[in-house]
Design a protein around this motif. Structure first.
Motif, PDB file in Angstrom:
ATOM      1  N   CYS A 152     -26.801 -55.576 -11.586  1.00 60.90           N
ATOM      2  CA  CYS A 152     -26.865 -55.614 -13.057  1.00 60.90           C
ATOM      3  C   CYS A 152     -27.055 -57.031 -13.573  1.00 60.90           C
ATOM      4  N   GLU A 156     -28.853 -39.371 -18.435  1.00 56.76           N
ATOM      5  CA  GLU A 156     -28.530 -39.874 -17.093  1.00 56.76           C
ATOM      6  C   GLU A 156     -28.057 -41.316 -17.136  1.00 56.76           C
ATOM      7  N   VAL A 157     -28.846 -42.207 -17.733  1.00 56.19           N
ATOM      8  CA  VAL A 157     -28.475 -43.623 -17.709  1.00 56.19           C
ATOM      9  C   VAL A 157     -27.308 -43.890 -18.650  1.00 56.19           C
ATOM     10  N   LEU A 207     -32.036 -44.147  -5.727  1.00 55.46           N
ATOM     11  CA  LEU A 207     -32.952 -43.533  -6.670  1.00 55.46           C
ATOM     12  C   LEU A 207     -33.765 -42.432  -5.981  1.00 55.46           C
ATOM     13  N   MET A 255     -37.148 -48.901 -17.518  1.00 59.22           N
ATOM     14  CA  MET A 255     -36.538 -47.597 -17.259  1.00 59.22           C
ATOM     15  C   MET A 255     -36.089 -47.475 -15.808  1.00 59.22           C
ATOM     16  N   MET A 273     -32.994 -49.614 -15.176  1.00 62.59           N
ATOM     17  CA  MET A 273     -31.795 -49.019 -15.779  1.00 62.59           C
ATOM     18  C   MET A 273     -31.330 -47.802 -15.001  1.00 62.59           C
ATOM     19  N   LEU A 274     -32.266 -47.018 -14.511  1.00 64.28           N
ATOM     20  CA  LEU A 274     -31.895 -45.848 -13.722  1.00 64.28           C
ATOM     21  C   LEU A 274     -31.230 -46.272 -12.418  1.00 64.28           C
ATOM     22  N   GLN A 275     -31.782 -47.277 -11.755  1.00 64.28           N
ATOM     23  CA  GLN A 275     -31.164 -47.778 -10.534  1.00 64.28           C
ATOM     24  C   GLN A 275     -29.786 -48.370 -10.829  1.00 64.28           C
ATOM     25  N   VAL A 332     -29.193 -49.381 -23.005  1.00 62.12           N
ATOM     26  CA  VAL A 332     -29.714 -48.094 -23.477  1.00 62.12           C
ATOM     27  C   VAL A 332     -30.146 -48.209 -24.934  1.00 62.12           C
ATOM     28  N   SER A 335     -27.767 -47.654 -13.263  1.00 67.21           N
ATOM     29  CA  SER A 335     -26.841 -46.582 -13.596  1.00 67.21           C
ATOM     30  C   SER A 335     -26.284 -45.920 -12.334  1.00 67.21           C
ATOM     31  N   LEU A 346     -23.878 -49.725 -19.348  1.00 72.13           N
ATOM     32  CA  LEU A 346     -25.271 -49.904 -19.737  1.00 72.13           C
ATOM     33  C   LEU A 346     -25.535 -49.556 -21.194  1.00 72.13           C
TER      34      LEU A 346
END
Length: 535
Positions: free
Chosen positions: A505, A448-449, A348, A483, A486-488, A459, A490, A455
């Motif tokens: 996950c 991005e995600v 990240l 958030m 989810m970003l990590q 999302v 992704s 995901l």
């Protein structure tokens, strides 16, 4: 026989800190693969016995405030141990301060971020002035004349300590003074006053509550001008060579960050130059704040990695209950869990650095993404550092609780980045403001995600949560935490081995996890995860 030493891990020295699979892959992916040779050179230096000695000495021999010289003249200087200067010199010469702004190569800011990640594992305290010098450049550009005068020296790779006329030096360092006693994060409550002078300069009078690195050459400072809160450049030494009024009342006695000096300076008719428009102080300095927030994320990821490496090294060499600790299922589960947290933070941090690099080169989509993703990352990654370091310390048991291990220093430093440049509530509320003021930032985040099909359900759920506008401020932390995860996730799904992505996950997003580290789902390939982290 009782004096024979055995079953102790050897000292962790003489290794390459940059030998980090997740970091090196991200370096290449984010456009700075060309920097790998220099990064490895810096990594070997960070892992050397000499650098570890510097770090120890800089923290044991804390900076001293010298308010007056022997004759009674006010000097307001800070005296540092030579090891502090050694750490600073390597950082500046490696381009970790402002050099990236003068480097035309795509990926220059990514390369700088990777170097900051590696070198901060050696010692975190000196990273503060390095970070602020990096961050000041885009804010200073709001006054082209000041930028033209100072930017060549702010982007220099020459470390030139000591208070002298800025134009006579080979390199400059910069700091920042925003917070005051009565305001803290609420900088609009500042009482420091600015009045225009007869020669185009301004005069500041007030008292700042937390100004780190007072030995820097230049500072961006917020003060109340007739037109509202404004941003000013304050040099320690004026162009004619005389000292500007910058009375250091005391150095802060802090929990951690002991090698670095944090101070309370007092201004009285202090000469300053306006940066940006009068009354637009927050808007002007926010670019500097954004860059230091990026470094908070990188620094916390760095601290996690340093603690993890220590824990794995100990578990490899320590035997208990019939075999090496690292082979024991319970210990392997803890190490794997810590490794997931560390790799997620690393990828990240590097993704954010890539967004910054592309944004400063004109990529509007990346600019929108970083506007939201930096406070999201700072909120979450910086909060994870204390628990990661604490668990890693526990892996060493009593050996980790003694100062010689280096982990107590990591532990004391761990809460810092979550507090600096806006604590958790400030970051969470900043995310909400970003969404309201720049809806395209949320679109960029979901783009991005959403690029990881796995995901899709998460999302959809998050989008539904954002449609519910009730009690948003109360729910802010929960939303921003989700958030960040989810970003990590992704990034790991797209770029990490399956063992890492699957375990992250399942535990962080799907809830198959306990409340402590070492509670990953049964069947997780912990050995593969630990081996990747130990590379």
């Amino acid at each position: 026989m009782t004096h024979e030493v055995f079953n102790q891990a050897p000292p962790l020295i003489g290794f390459d800190v940059a030998a980090d699979a997740a970091l090196l892959a991200a370096l290449e992916r984010e456009g700075a693969g060309w920097a790998a040779p220099d990064l490895h050179e810096l990594g070997r230096r960070a892992g050397s016995a000499e650098t570890q000695r510097w770090a120890e000495e800089a923290n044991r021999n804390e900076p001293r405030l010298l308010t007056h010289d022997r004759y009674g003249h006010r000097i307001d200087e800070v005296d540092f141990h030579p090891s502090w200067h050694s750490l600073m010199r390597v950082a500046v010469e490696a381009g970790l301060a402002g050099a990236a702004w003068a480097d035309p190569r795509p990926g220059a800011h990514v390369a700088r971020a990777a170097g900051f990640f590696v070198w901060s594992q050696a010692e975190a305290g000196h990273a503060c002035p390095i970070s602020m010098t990096y961050a000041v450049v885009p804010a200073l550009r709001n006054n082209p004349a000041l930028a033209a005068a100072h930017e060549p020296l702010l982007t220099s790779r020459s470390y030139d300590p000591g208070l002298r006329t800025p134009a006579t030096k080979t390199g400059l360092l910069a700091g920042m003074g925003m917070t005051e006693k009565q305001g803290g994060s609420d900088v609009r409550a500042n009482t420091t006053r600015a009045v225009p002078g007869p020669d185009g300069t301004w005069r500041l009078t007030g008292h700042k509550w937390f100004t780190s690195a007072p030995m820097c050459d230049l500072f961006l400072v917020l003060a109340q001008a007739p037109g509202g809160l404004s941003c000013f450049l304050v040099p320690r030494v004026l162009p004619g060579g005389e000292r500007n009024t910058f009375r250091i009342q005391r150095l802060k006695d802090k929990l951690g960050n002991r090698s670095n000096a944090s101070s309370e300076p007092e201004f009285e008719n202090t000469v300053a130059w306006l940066v940006g428009a009068e009354g637009q102080g927050v808007r002007t300095i926010i670019e500097m704040v954004s860059m230091t927030r990026l470094d908070c994320v990188i620094g916390s990821a760095s601290g996690m990695r340093a603690a993890l490496v220590q824990a794995i090294h100990h578990a490899r060499h320590r035997s208990a209950f019939g075999g090496p600790l690292i082979t024991k299922p319970a210990m392997s589960a803890v190490l794997a869990d810590l490794a997931l947290e560390s790799e997620a933070a690393t990828v990240l941090a590097m993704r954010l650095a890539g967004a910054v690099d592309r944004a400063v080169r004109g990529d509007a989509a990346e600019q929108a993404f970083r506007r939201l993703a930096i406070p999201v990352g700072k909120f979450w990654v910086c909060k994870r550092q204390p628990v990661v370091v604490g668990e890693a310390l526990e892996c060493l048991g009593g050996n980790g609780y003694v100062e010689d291990s280096g982990l107590p220093r990591l532990y004391r430093d761990a809460p810092l980045n979550s507090i600096w440049e806006g604590s958790g509530n400030v970051q969470a509320l900043d995310v909400l403001r970003a969404i309201q003021k720049a809806p395209e930032s949320l679109e960029a985040f979901f783009t991005e995600v959403g690029s990881a099909p796995r995901l899709a359900g998460a999302v959809r759920d998050l989008k539904i949560q954002f449609k519910d506008q009730d009690h948003l401020e109360v729910r802010a932390r929960r939303l921003v935490e989700r958030m960040a995860l989810m970003l990590q996730a992704s990034l790991l799904v797209r770029h990490a081995p399956a063992a890492v992505a699957d375990a992250f996950c399942a535990s962080r997003l799907d809830g198959d996890w306990g409340h402590t580290f070492g509670t990953l789902p049964p069947g997780t390939d912990t050995a593969a995860i630990v081996e990747r982290a130990a590379a």
